[in-house]
Scaffold this motif. Structure first.
Motif, PDB file in Angstrom:
ATOM      1  N   LYS A  85       6.437  45.192 -35.711  1.00  0.00           N
ATOM      2  CA  LYS A  85       7.584  44.696 -34.958  1.00  0.00           C
ATOM      3  C   LYS A  85       7.471  43.212 -34.612  1.00  0.00           C
ATOM      4  O   LYS A  85       8.474  42.549 -34.366  1.00  0.00           O
ATOM      5  CB  LYS A  85       7.764  45.510 -33.673  1.00  0.00           C
ATOM      6  CG  LYS A  85       6.585  45.503 -32.726  1.00  0.00           C
ATOM      7  CD  LYS A  85       6.826  46.441 -31.551  1.00  0.00           C
ATOM      8  CE  LYS A  85       5.617  46.503 -30.618  1.00  0.00           C
ATOM      9  NZ  LYS A  85       5.318  45.189 -30.007  1.00  0.00           N
ATOM     10  N   GLU A  86       6.252  42.659 -34.637  1.00  0.00           N
ATOM     11  CA  GLU A  86       6.063  41.263 -34.271  1.00  0.00           C
ATOM     12  C   GLU A  86       6.597  40.286 -35.317  1.00  0.00           C
ATOM     13  O   GLU A  86       6.816  39.107 -35.020  1.00  0.00           O
ATOM     14  CB  GLU A  86       4.578  40.973 -34.048  1.00  0.00           C
ATOM     15  CG  GLU A  86       3.958  41.716 -32.880  1.00  0.00           C
ATOM     16  CD  GLU A  86       3.518  43.130 -33.240  1.00  0.00           C
ATOM     17  OE1 GLU A  86       3.595  43.476 -34.452  1.00  0.00           O
ATOM     18  OE2 GLU A  86       3.137  43.876 -32.328  1.00  0.00           O
ATOM     19  N   PRO A 136      18.296  39.720 -31.688  1.00  0.00           N
ATOM     20  CA  PRO A 136      16.878  40.097 -31.689  1.00  0.00           C
ATOM     21  C   PRO A 136      16.671  41.521 -32.203  1.00  0.00           C
ATOM     22  O   PRO A 136      17.460  42.421 -31.914  1.00  0.00           O
ATOM     23  CB  PRO A 136      16.481  39.985 -30.213  1.00  0.00           C
ATOM     24  CG  PRO A 136      17.762  40.208 -29.467  1.00  0.00           C
ATOM     25  CD  PRO A 136      18.835  39.586 -30.320  1.00  0.00           C
ATOM     26  N   VAL A 137      15.628  41.706 -32.985  1.00  0.00           N
ATOM     27  CA  VAL A 137      15.224  43.043 -33.408  1.00  0.00           C
ATOM     28  C   VAL A 137      14.162  43.531 -32.449  1.00  0.00           C
ATOM     29  O   VAL A 137      13.139  42.870 -32.228  1.00  0.00           O
ATOM     30  CB  VAL A 137      14.684  43.022 -34.844  1.00  0.00           C
ATOM     31  CG1 VAL A 137      14.034  44.362 -35.197  1.00  0.00           C
ATOM     32  CG2 VAL A 137      15.809  42.724 -35.818  1.00  0.00           C
ATOM     33  N   THR A 138      14.422  44.679 -31.847  1.00  0.00           N
ATOM     34  CA  THR A 138      13.513  45.238 -30.840  1.00  0.00           C
ATOM     35  C   THR A 138      13.240  46.700 -31.142  1.00  0.00           C
ATOM     36  O   THR A 138      14.019  47.380 -31.824  1.00  0.00           O
ATOM     37  CB  THR A 138      14.119  45.117 -29.432  1.00  0.00           C
ATOM     38  OG1 THR A 138      15.414  45.726 -29.417  1.00  0.00           O
ATOM     39  CG2 THR A 138      14.238  43.661 -29.007  1.00  0.00           C
ATOM     40  N   LEU A 139      12.137  47.172 -30.618  1.00  0.00           N
ATOM     41  CA  LEU A 139      11.768  48.574 -30.740  1.00  0.00           C
ATOM     42  C   LEU A 139      11.977  49.229 -29.390  1.00  0.00           C
ATOM     43  O   LEU A 139      11.416  48.799 -28.382  1.00  0.00           O
ATOM     44  CB  LEU A 139      10.303  48.700 -31.166  1.00  0.00           C
ATOM     45  CG  LEU A 139       9.809  50.080 -31.565  1.00  0.00           C
ATOM     46  CD1 LEU A 139      10.521  50.574 -32.816  1.00  0.00           C
ATOM     47  CD2 LEU A 139       8.297  50.041 -31.820  1.00  0.00           C
ATOM     48  N   ASN A 163       8.218  36.180 -35.029  1.00  0.00           N
ATOM     49  CA  ASN A 163       7.294  35.174 -35.544  1.00  0.00           C
ATOM     50  C   ASN A 163       7.785  34.489 -36.821  1.00  0.00           C
ATOM     51  O   ASN A 163       7.363  33.369 -37.121  1.00  0.00           O
ATOM     52  CB  ASN A 163       5.923  35.796 -35.807  1.00  0.00           C
ATOM     53  CG  ASN A 163       5.233  36.255 -34.540  1.00  0.00           C
ATOM     54  OD1 ASN A 163       5.553  35.783 -33.449  1.00  0.00           O
ATOM     55  ND2 ASN A 163       4.300  37.176 -34.662  1.00  0.00           N
ATOM     56  N   HIS A 164       8.652  35.151 -37.587  1.00  0.00           N
ATOM     57  CA  HIS A 164       9.014  34.624 -38.894  1.00  0.00           C
ATOM     58  C   HIS A 164      10.502  34.338 -39.074  1.00  0.00           C
ATOM     59  O   HIS A 164      10.884  33.715 -40.070  1.00  0.00           O
ATOM     60  CB  HIS A 164       8.548  35.587 -39.997  1.00  0.00           C
ATOM     61  CG  HIS A 164       7.063  35.626 -40.160  1.00  0.00           C
ATOM     62  ND1 HIS A 164       6.247  36.393 -39.352  1.00  0.00           N
ATOM     63  CD2 HIS A 164       6.237  34.977 -41.026  1.00  0.00           C
ATOM     64  CE1 HIS A 164       4.994  36.225 -39.728  1.00  0.00           C
ATOM     65  NE2 HIS A 164       4.956  35.377 -40.727  1.00  0.00           N
TER      66      HIS A 164
END
Length: 379
Positions: free
Chosen positions: A17-18, A33-36, A22-23
């Motif tokens: 998930k990081e 944002p992509v979140t879990l 970071n990229h």
């Protein structure tokens, strides 16, 4: 590659998930944002946690999976510790190589798991979709640098705006890569045969790019096979892979993409192969001769001839009719892919007598496992 080494043509990684924060360029990540997120013990969702057996990916406030229900989240843990280990092995290049060693696999073409759902999500704009594709590709490069000879990257391209696809392809070519993967479904209302893709297909053919079409259940796009009729995982999963792949080939054929680009290389992955004899027979003998004047510009030879010229397919271990498939398209167009580490293929492995598992003779099994991948994947 040594002729006795096995290449896995459909092996997946699991994106930690990081990688998104970071990229992916910050202005796009901050906007979408992509979140879990996870369900609580009462099944209410979502709330944030670092990890959970019932976790779910979101992009902004939209789930990346269509109809990923609470019951399905719980069911995803049915395979227990065996699946958990495989998923963990797929999160880094080094541990992926260990998983390959455990399975007797020398090299593998590496495909995403979550990225295709994020990049092709209906709720995001084109610029964001491209940013996530590029962020993933940059991370994928680091992942495959664990061993460039054994981990062959399949880059992701955003289809949200077809006018951007040639530029995206050029960025991938700068990495020295010649393999990309696309979803087979219509994206943002456009099929793969839409005229707006014309220059992209020309570039793929000119640069000898192998294009792997790889679908998956629960894509958040409106025109997906089975979505209008079913809402269960069982039924949607039965439709998503084989039906979308068949229609993807059909749209490339019907639109004339294959006629205009005779060197284009198309991989049809995770859809099996046993459907091919009956599907091509129908196209050749019922559809092709019916109204010749209507297809004369785009389809100038039998559909099966286009298939044999352009397409490679992955088989499923133990599926029926493989001898008929070989008779129809030839042994050199059949590939092996494990789908590691996804749970719908966890029961299939390469342990034991391989040609008996493949229901083929030893020679044909060896050709499928060791030789054909080199022609398609350009390594």
């Amino acid at each position: 590659m040594n002729e006795n080494t096995i290449h896995d043509c459909d092996r997946h990684l699991i994106e930690p998930k990081e990688i998104w924060e970071n990229h992916v360029e910050s202005k796009y990540f901050n906007r979408f944002p992509v979140t879990l997120r996870s369900c609580d013990k009462k099944g209410n969702r979502p709330f944030y946690r670092n990890s959970s057996n019932t976790s779910e990916y979101f992009i902004a406030d939209e789930p990346i999976f269509f109809n990923w229900t609470n019951a399905l989240q719980s069911g995803a843990s049915d395979h227990g510790s065996e699946l958990t280990k495989k998923l963990e092995q797929a999160t880094s290049g080094q541990s992926q190589i260990q998983s390959m060693d455990d399975s007797g696999i020398y090299s593998a073409s590496i495909f995403p798991t979550f990225t295709g759902y994020i990049v092709n999500h209906s709720a995001i704009d084109s610029e964001t979709s491209i940013a996530y594709a590029q962020g993933y590709n940059n991370w994928l490069e680091d992942y495959c640098n664990a061993d460039k000879n054994r981990l062959i990257p399949a880059a992701v391209i955003s289809r949200h705006d077809p006018s951007t696809m040639v530029n995206q392809l050029e960025t991938i070519l700068e990495k020295g890569w010649r393999n990309i993967t696309l979803r087979p479904e219509p994206i943002q209302g456009l099929t793969l045969g839409d005229p707006s893709y014309e220059r992209f297909w020309q570039c793929c053919a000119e640069h000898n790019i192998s294009v792997s079409l790889h679908g998956g259940t629960h894509l958040d796009q409106p025109d997906v096979a089975g979505k209008q009729r079913f809402n269960t995982r069982f039924a949607m999963h039965a439709c998503s892979h084989p039906m979308e792949i068949q229609m993807a080939f059909l749209t490339l054929l019907d639109s004339g993409v294959l006629e205009r680009n005779p060197t284009l290389k198309i991989g049809l992955l995770e859809a099996g192969a046993s459907w091919i004899p009956s599907w091509l027979w129908r196209l050749d003998n019922i559809c092709y001769p019916e109204f010749p004047s209507l297809i004369k510009d785009n389809i100038k030879m039998l559909p099966s001839e286009y298939f044999k010229r352009h397409c490679w397919v992955t088989l499923e271990i133990g599926e029926p009719c493989l001898k008929n498939v070989i008779d129809t398209i030839g042994i050199n167009k059949i590939l092996y892919g494990s789908d590691f580490p996804h749970p719908d293929h966890i029961q299939f492995n390469l342990n034991g007598n391989l040609h008996e598992k493949f229901l083929l003779n030893k020679h044909d099994t060896n050709v499928i496992l060791t030789r054909n991948s080199t022609d398609f994947f350009n390594f």
